[in-house]
Design an enzyme around this catalytic site. Sequence first.
Site, PDB file in Angstrom:
ATOM      1  N   GLY A  17     -14.934  27.072   5.353  1.00  0.00           N
ATOM      2  CA  GLY A  17     -15.987  27.908   4.717  1.00  0.00           C
ATOM      3  C   GLY A  17     -16.320  29.237   5.104  1.00  0.00           C
ATOM      4  O   GLY A  17     -17.324  29.763   4.763  1.00  0.00           O
ATOM      5  N   SER A  18     -15.579  29.848   5.863  1.00  0.00           N
ATOM      6  CA  SER A  18     -15.653  31.369   6.001  1.00  0.00           C
ATOM      7  C   SER A  18     -15.860  32.326   4.966  1.00  0.00           C
ATOM      8  O   SER A  18     -16.547  33.029   4.842  1.00  0.00           O
ATOM      9  CB  SER A  18     -14.737  31.771   7.214  1.00  0.00           C
ATOM     10  OG  SER A  18     -13.376  32.090   6.601  1.00  0.00           O
ATOM     11  N   ASN A  19     -14.950  31.936   3.838  1.00  0.00           N
ATOM     12  CA  ASN A  19     -15.345  32.872   2.714  1.00  0.00           C
ATOM     13  C   ASN A  19     -16.629  32.344   2.031  1.00  0.00           C
ATOM     14  O   ASN A  19     -17.281  33.510   1.290  1.00  0.00           O
ATOM     15  CB  ASN A  19     -13.930  32.754   1.600  1.00  0.00           C
ATOM     16  CG  ASN A  19     -12.750  33.713   1.939  1.00  0.00           C
ATOM     17  OD1 ASN A  19     -13.028  34.563   1.841  1.00  0.00           O
ATOM     18  ND2 ASN A  19     -11.879  33.064   2.570  1.00  0.00           N
ATOM     19  N   MET A  94      -8.321  22.903  -1.753  1.00  0.00           N
ATOM     20  CA  MET A  94      -6.977  22.381  -1.599  1.00  0.00           C
ATOM     21  C   MET A  94      -6.455  21.342  -2.420  1.00  0.00           C
ATOM     22  O   MET A  94      -5.949  20.481  -1.936  1.00  0.00           O
ATOM     23  CB  MET A  94      -6.682  21.980  -0.080  1.00  0.00           C
ATOM     24  CG  MET A  94      -7.054  23.226   1.262  1.00  0.00           C
ATOM     25  SD  MET A  94      -6.508  24.641   0.961  1.00  0.00           S
ATOM     26  CE  MET A  94      -4.725  24.416   1.674  1.00  0.00           C
ATOM     27  N   ARG A  95      -6.855  21.783  -3.648  1.00  0.00           N
ATOM     28  CA  ARG A  95      -6.611  20.850  -4.738  1.00  0.00           C
ATOM     29  C   ARG A  95      -6.149  21.459  -5.954  1.00  0.00           C
ATOM     30  O   ARG A  95      -6.634  22.426  -6.439  1.00  0.00           O
ATOM     31  CB  ARG A  95      -7.864  19.852  -5.253  1.00  0.00           C
ATOM     32  CG  ARG A  95      -8.348  18.890  -4.199  1.00  0.00           C
ATOM     33  CD  ARG A  95      -7.647  17.757  -4.134  1.00  0.00           C
ATOM     34  NE  ARG A  95      -7.865  16.751  -5.509  1.00  0.00           N
ATOM     35  CZ  ARG A  95      -7.015  15.732  -5.490  1.00  0.00           C
ATOM     36  NH1 ARG A  95      -6.205  15.524  -4.679  1.00  0.00           N
ATOM     37  NH2 ARG A  95      -7.117  14.823  -6.621  1.00  0.00           N
ATOM     38  N   LEU A  96      -5.037  21.131  -6.645  1.00  0.00           N
ATOM     39  CA  LEU A  96      -4.586  21.601  -7.911  1.00  0.00           C
ATOM     40  C   LEU A  96      -5.269  21.050  -8.925  1.00  0.00           C
ATOM     41  O   LEU A  96      -5.582  19.875  -9.017  1.00  0.00           O
ATOM     42  CB  LEU A  96      -3.164  21.391  -7.963  1.00  0.00           C
ATOM     43  CG  LEU A  96      -1.836  22.217  -7.282  1.00  0.00           C
ATOM     44  CD1 LEU A  96      -0.747  22.034  -7.527  1.00  0.00           C
ATOM     45  CD2 LEU A  96      -2.345  23.628  -7.913  1.00  0.00           C
ATOM     46  N   ASN A 117      -9.970  32.609  -7.552  1.00  0.00           N
ATOM     47  CA  ASN A 117      -9.709  32.107  -6.577  1.00  0.00           C
ATOM     48  C   ASN A 117      -9.205  33.395  -5.641  1.00  0.00           C
ATOM     49  O   ASN A 117      -9.030  34.419  -5.934  1.00  0.00           O
ATOM     50  CB  ASN A 117      -8.259  31.056  -6.646  1.00  0.00           C
ATOM     51  CG  ASN A 117      -7.697  30.670  -5.458  1.00  0.00           C
ATOM     52  OD1 ASN A 117      -8.714  30.166  -4.585  1.00  0.00           O
ATOM     53  ND2 ASN A 117      -6.512  30.458  -5.077  1.00  0.00           N
ATOM     54  N   HIS A 119      -6.364  34.067  -2.522  1.00  0.00           N
ATOM     55  CA  HIS A 119      -5.342  33.547  -1.952  1.00  0.00           C
ATOM     56  C   HIS A 119      -4.659  34.546  -0.740  1.00  0.00           C
ATOM     57  O   HIS A 119      -4.765  35.653  -0.891  1.00  0.00           O
ATOM     58  CB  HIS A 119      -4.084  33.562  -2.819  1.00  0.00           C
ATOM     59  CG  HIS A 119      -2.745  32.942  -2.355  1.00  0.00           C
ATOM     60  ND1 HIS A 119      -2.633  31.725  -2.073  1.00  0.00           N
ATOM     61  CD2 HIS A 119      -1.554  33.467  -1.873  1.00  0.00           C
ATOM     62  CE1 HIS A 119      -1.394  31.328  -1.582  1.00  0.00           C
ATOM     63  NE2 HIS A 119      -0.899  32.571  -1.427  1.00  0.00           N
TER      64      HIS A 119
HETATM   65  C1  GRF Z   1      -8.512  31.240   3.138  1.00  0.00           C
HETATM   66  O1  GRF Z   1      -7.513  31.963   3.899  1.00  0.00           O
HETATM   67  C2  GRF Z   1      -8.378  31.459   1.494  1.00  0.00           C
HETATM   68  O2  GRF Z   1      -7.572  32.776   1.407  1.00  0.00           O
HETATM   69  C3  GRF Z   1      -7.420  30.318   1.319  1.00  0.00           C
HETATM   70  O3  GRF Z   1      -7.809  29.266   1.884  1.00  0.00           O
HETATM   71  C4  GRF Z   1      -8.751  29.848   3.094  1.00  0.00           C
HETATM   72  C5  GRF Z   1      -9.845  29.382   3.200  1.00  0.00           C
HETATM   73  O4  GRF Z   1     -10.601  29.556   4.388  1.00  0.00           O
HETATM   74  N1  GRF Z   1      -7.458  29.969  -0.343  1.00  0.00           N
HETATM   75  P1  GRF Z   1     -12.271  29.462   4.409  1.00  0.00           P
HETATM   76  O5  GRF Z   1     -12.547  28.046   4.394  1.00  0.00           O
HETATM   77  O6  GRF Z   1     -12.775  30.162   3.713  1.00  0.00           O
HETATM   78  O7  GRF Z   1     -12.526  29.997   5.993  1.00  0.00           O
END
Ligand code: GRF
Length: 223
Positions: A17-19, A94-96, A117, A119
């Site tokens: 969840g850091s993003n 992490m799901r398509l 998204n 990436h």
């Molecule tokens: C990040 O590296 C993002 O680019 C990828 O999954 C990771 C998620 O990290 N899609 P967080 O859960 O946001 O810390």
Amino acid sequence: MSCGRGVPIVVFGSGRGSNFRALAECARSGTLAANIAAVVTNVKHAGIAEIAREYNVPVLEIPHSGLEREAHEEAVINSLKVFKHEWIVLAGYMRLFTPKFIARYFDQTLGCTRIVNIHPSLLPAFAGADGYGDAVTYGVKLTGATVHLVSAGLDDGPIIAQESIVVDDFDTKQTLAERGLALEHRLYPKTLHRLLTEEWHVSCGPAQDGRARVVFGTKGGHK
Ligand code: GRF
């Protein structure tokens, strides 16, 4: 309960969840013109859920185990009915998605889905789950992060923004990911803010077989 003011969005995530924290922080401070209405997670006790609660964002915990892909998506769609949202913002989800889900969020006027998204690589290099690890394994000297609109393919869809980082000779996956994530935490809120507040369109560029990409600004450019 929600976080920030502006365009209503929901954030999907499966892990740390850091993003999400970066997005919520910017929504709260006003540098991201979004109202985070809810967080959806398919993983029980995910870090993102805990962080969402810190920011007063309702959490919809919808585990996928034991469910067909479509049934899980139906459950997600039903739970989201009470949360007004114009965009889905993926942050480590992490799901398509099935083509059916993609079609549901496809906006005919925009010519793309309303799903964004981030990436951890410079797409189209290193699609898949381990962008930073793959960069170290391959031995590239430059990598980065990509914010893109989501389409049916894996880590595919019109690119909105990319930024790069240098891979040092002694980088491990961990040291590279540390710098990559710091970059992501700046790039994602900034790019999302532009998407929600500026004029843009999806263009195939000047080449006859050009891939769709997001072009900001109304004047000039390609249709
Ligand atoms: C990040 O590296 C993002 O680019 C990828 O999954 C990771 C998620 O990290 N899609 P967080 O859960 O946001 O810390």
